[in-house]
Design an enzyme around this catalytic site. Sequence first.
Site, short mmCIF file in Angstrom:
data_model
loop_
_atom_site.label_atom_id
_atom_site.label_comp_id
_atom_site.label_asym_id
_atom_site.label_seq_id
_atom_site.Cartn_x
_atom_site.Cartn_y
_atom_site.Cartn_z
N ASP A 207 0.67 -1.07 -0.36
CA ASP A 207 -0.09 -0.30 0.50
C ASP A 207 0.73 1.58 -0.09
O ASP A 207 1.70 1.17 0.10
CB ASP A 207 -1.09 0.00 1.38
CG ASP A 207 -0.07 0.15 2.23
OD1 ASP A 207 0.65 0.95 2.59
OD2 ASP A 207 -0.89 0.44 3.42
N ASN A 215 -4.14 12.67 1.30
CA ASN A 215 -5.19 12.83 0.50
C ASN A 215 -5.76 14.04 1.79
O ASN A 215 -6.98 15.14 1.43
CB ASN A 215 -6.33 12.18 1.50
CG ASN A 215 -6.09 10.64 0.54
OD1 ASN A 215 -6.04 10.51 -1.13
ND2 ASN A 215 -6.71 9.42 0.64
N ASP A 250 -6.35 1.38 -0.55
CA ASP A 250 -5.39 1.53 -0.96
C ASP A 250 -4.22 0.79 -0.78
O ASP A 250 -3.32 0.83 -1.16
CB ASP A 250 -4.55 2.88 0.31
CG ASP A 250 -4.49 2.91 0.71
OD1 ASP A 250 -4.67 1.49 1.88
OD2 ASP A 250 -3.30 3.57 1.61
#
Length: 342
Positions: A207, A215, A250
Site C-alpha cells: 500500500d 489526501n 489503498d
Amino acid sequence: MDQRYQLLCRELKNLTDLEEGRRNREGILSRAASLAQSLFGARIGYAALDAEKAGVISLAQQGAAVVRTDAWNGPGAVGRFVMQQREIRSWHEDEAPSPSPDDFRGQTAKAWLGAPLFRSDKIAGLLAVVLDEDRPFDDADKDLLSLLAVHTSSAITNLHVFQEVESLAVTDDLTHIYNYRFMKAALSREVERASRYSQVFSILMLDVDHLKRYNERFGHLQGSALLKRLARILSERSRAIDLVAKYGGDEFLIILPQTRPDGALAMAKRLVAAVAAEPFSHCEPGEITISIGVASFPQHGATMEALLAASDEALFRAKDAGRNCVLAADGPGQPGRIPEAA
C-alpha cells in the site's frame, strides 16, 4: 431444402456457442472458416477479423486435419472491395479488380466468393471461400455465404458484449485492474494448482505510505489519481503471467506464479524503487513511497487465507520498520489478521 442449408442450420448453434471454454474470437473464426469450406467444397475457407490492429485469420483447407489461425495482414484487393462496399462479391479468373495474394492466402485460384463480417454495425472482417474450379456463383451460393457471415458477425458482436460485461464485473472501477472478487478466485486457483503439481508461487501485498496525509493536503480526487497512476506502474513493471489486483482501499495484491521467495523479494524491491523514483502530482520523486509484504507458497501458508494473513503481517512490519521497504513473512499467517477489502 438444399442439403447445404440443412448442414448450415445444424451447425449454427455450434458456430455461435459462447459457453465457457469457447469464448474467444479465434474459436468463432475457426468454426466459421471450417463451415464455409465444407459448405462450398472449397479448397480453402477463411474468416478474418481486423481488431484494433491485431488481426487474426483462421484458415480451413481441404484435407487438412486442423484449422490454422495466424496473424492477418489485411485483405487483398478483392477482399478490400468487399469490406469497403460492405457487400458480398464474387471473383472469377481474369476478372477485374485483379486479386492480391492475400485474397487466396498465397495460393492460386480460379474463383472466389467473399462476404463482410460486422461487429455491431461496424465492418470488422471478411469471410471467404477459394475454389480451384471456375464455376459461377448463383444467388443460392451468395445467400448461403451471406447467412453464414450474418451469424458469424452476430457471434463476434455477442462475444464483444460479453467481454465488456465480464470486464466490468472483474475490474476495479477506479484503477481498472482486477478487483478483490476476481483476485480471491485467482488466488484460490493458484493455491489449488500449486498444491496439485508441487509448485511454488508468491504474493506481494502493498500500500501507499502516508496516503491519508496526501489526501488531507491535496484532496481525495488527487489521492484517487495517485492510486490510478500507481496501478499503472505496478502493471507495467509486472510480468505478463503476474496478476495485479486492488485489494482494499489503498492496498494492492500481486500474484507471482512460479516465483520463489528470493525472486519475489527482488521483484518487490524493484517496485519500491520504481515508485520512489516516480514524480507524482504535487510531489517530487521520493515523496510518494510504498511498503510491501511478501509471502510464498507453501512456506508461509498452504491456504489462501494463511498466505493473505502472512503477507499482511509482513506489510504491517514493513510499515513499523519505517516504510518504503520490503519484508518477507516470518511464517504462516493467522487468517484472523486479514484486513477488510474495500
